[in-house]
Design a protein around this motif. Structure first.
Motif, PDB file in Angstrom:
ATOM      1  N   PRO A 164      -5.048   2.480  -6.187  1.00  0.00           N
ATOM      2  CA  PRO A 164      -4.029   3.319  -5.542  1.00  0.00           C
ATOM      3  C   PRO A 164      -2.904   3.657  -6.506  1.00  0.00           C
ATOM      4  CG  PRO A 164      -3.837   1.046  -4.802  1.00  0.00           C
ATOM      5  CD  PRO A 164      -5.108   1.131  -5.609  1.00  0.00           C
TER       6      PRO A 164
ATOM      7  N   HIS B  66       0.844  -1.195   0.000  1.00  0.00           N
ATOM      8  CA  HIS B  66       0.000   0.000   0.000  1.00  0.00           C
ATOM      9  C   HIS B  66       0.879   1.244   0.000  1.00  0.00           C
ATOM     10  CE1 HIS B  66      -3.567  -2.440   0.770  1.00  0.00           C
ATOM     11  NE2 HIS B  66      -2.851  -3.109   1.667  1.00  0.00           N
TER      12      HIS B  66
ATOM     13  N   SER C  63       0.306   4.511   0.356  1.00  0.00           N
ATOM     14  CA  SER C  63       0.115   5.477   1.438  1.00  0.00           C
ATOM     15  C   SER C  63       0.699   4.955   2.748  1.00  0.00           C
ATOM     16  CB  SER C  63      -1.377   5.789   1.624  1.00  0.00           C
ATOM     17  OG  SER C  63      -2.097   4.605   1.945  1.00  0.00           O
TER      18      SER C  63
ATOM     19  N   GLU D  88      -5.422   6.002   8.740  1.00  0.00           N
ATOM     20  CA  GLU D  88      -5.103   5.494   7.407  1.00  0.00           C
ATOM     21  C   GLU D  88      -5.821   4.175   7.121  1.00  0.00           C
ATOM     22  OE1 GLU D  88      -3.848   5.253   3.688  1.00  0.00           O
ATOM     23  OE2 GLU D  88      -3.774   6.975   5.039  1.00  0.00           O
TER      24      GLU D  88
ATOM     25  N   LEU E 193     -10.487   2.131  -0.759  1.00  0.00           N
ATOM     26  CA  LEU E 193      -9.700   1.181  -1.541  1.00  0.00           C
ATOM     27  C   LEU E 193     -10.505   0.552  -2.659  1.00  0.00           C
ATOM     28  CD1 LEU E 193      -6.872   0.049  -1.710  1.00  0.00           C
ATOM     29  CD2 LEU E 193      -7.556  -1.828  -0.228  1.00  0.00           C
TER      30      LEU E 193
ATOM     31  N   ASN F 214      -9.272   5.108   6.147  1.00  0.00           N
ATOM     32  CA  ASN F 214      -9.261   5.633   4.775  1.00  0.00           C
ATOM     33  C   ASN F 214      -9.173   4.511   3.749  1.00  0.00           C
ATOM     34  OD1 ASN F 214      -9.447   8.343   5.439  1.00  0.00           O
ATOM     35  ND2 ASN F 214      -7.229   8.604   5.613  1.00  0.00           N
ATOM     36  N   MET F 215      -8.293   3.546   4.026  1.00  0.00           N
ATOM     37  CA  MET F 215      -8.141   2.422   3.100  1.00  0.00           C
ATOM     38  C   MET F 215      -9.424   1.611   3.025  1.00  0.00           C
ATOM     39  SD  MET F 215      -4.278   1.251   4.147  1.00  0.00           S
ATOM     40  CE  MET F 215      -4.463  -0.312   3.319  1.00  0.00           C
TER      41      MET F 215
END
Length: 264
Positions: A242, A186, A188, A229, A237, A232-233
């Motif tokens: 991404p 990932h 981020s 985070e 996602l 957010n994912m």
């Protein structure tokens, strides 16, 4: 080595508490390890990860068996602007500077270096296994020093300290691979991990210059950022693909490196 403290309930409570603390302190090691081994070919990454963690354990045990030397690192070597610097301060200061510089360079490399501008000559610059191991070993000295001083402050028995460190490294060995894979998968999360390294580096620099920062605040900030985070994912996602961070050591699907032309 005296194991008699483990015959009492207090010994087991101390062991459990110290093991938990050592695992938390080992988070720094795992994040740095995950970032460093990514520069190696995939087939070498598991080996480098295991060697790095075993070196961390070896460094901790070595420092633990030389307690008098470790405590001697607190002796004043010189004074600058009214602040007395010890050997421990210098290790933390230079370790922190290295972490900040390394993490900043990695962020630049992931975001600013265009993938299509890389050529076959870049493969010659790939980090070798020995160079990665050496960098891991140097940072292990910094992280181990903090870990050992914490252990000495919490427990009196060497046996409890040794067992706690072995337990902590065993837990890291089990989960380091999964954590590293998750971070590298990932984008981020990878940038967040590098930001954590900068934060840890700043804390080491502050500690090395006599400005103590409570680790509780640091770990709370890291945990809160990680939780945000993950949320957010979870929410985004599935809605979009991404971005791909640049990686000169791994070919990104759908992006072809420009072949070398041999022109100057």
């Amino acid at each position: 080595m005296d194991f008699s403290p483990l015959l009492h309930a207090d010994g087991w409570i101390t062991l459990a508490t110290l093991s938990a603390l050592e695992i938390v302190l080992g988070i720094d090691n795992i994040v740095f390890l995950s970032i460093m081994v990514e520069r190696l070919p995939k087939r070498q990454q598991p080996f480098a990860r295991r060697v790095g963690l075993l070196l961390a354990l070896g460094m901790r045990l070595l420092l633990l068996l030389t307690i008098s030397w470790v405590m001697g690192l607190k002796a004043t070597l010189f004074t600058v602007f009214g602040h007395a610097f010890s050997g421990r301060d210098l290790i933390l200061l230079f370790g922190g500077l290295f972490l900040v510089g390394k993490a900043t360079h990695e962020i630049f490399d992931k975001l600013e270096v265009a993938q299509e501008e890389e050529s076959e000559s870049d493969t010659k610059k790939r980090s070798s296994l020995p160079s990665v191991i050496v960098q891991i070993m140097l940072l292990d000295i910094v992280f181990s020093l903090d870990s050992v001083i914490t252990a000495i402050g919490m427990a009196q028995a060497i046996s409890i300290m040794v067992i706690a460190m072995v337990i902590a490294v065993a837990v890291m060995l089990i989960f380091a691979g999964r954590i590293g894979t998750f971070i590298n998968r990932h984008p981020s999360m990878k940038i967040l991990a590098l930001s954590f390294l900068i934060l840890i580096g700043v804390v080491l620099i502050a500690d090395g210059t006599g400005q103590h920062v409570s680790k509780g605040y640091v770990y709370f900030a890291m945990a809160f950022s990680l939780a945000v985070e993950l949320v957010n994912m979870r929410l985004k996602l599935r809605q979009q693909t991404p971005v791909q961070l640049h990686n000169r050591y791994e070919k990104i699907p759908g992006v072809e490196a420009r072949p070398a032309t041999g022109e100057g």
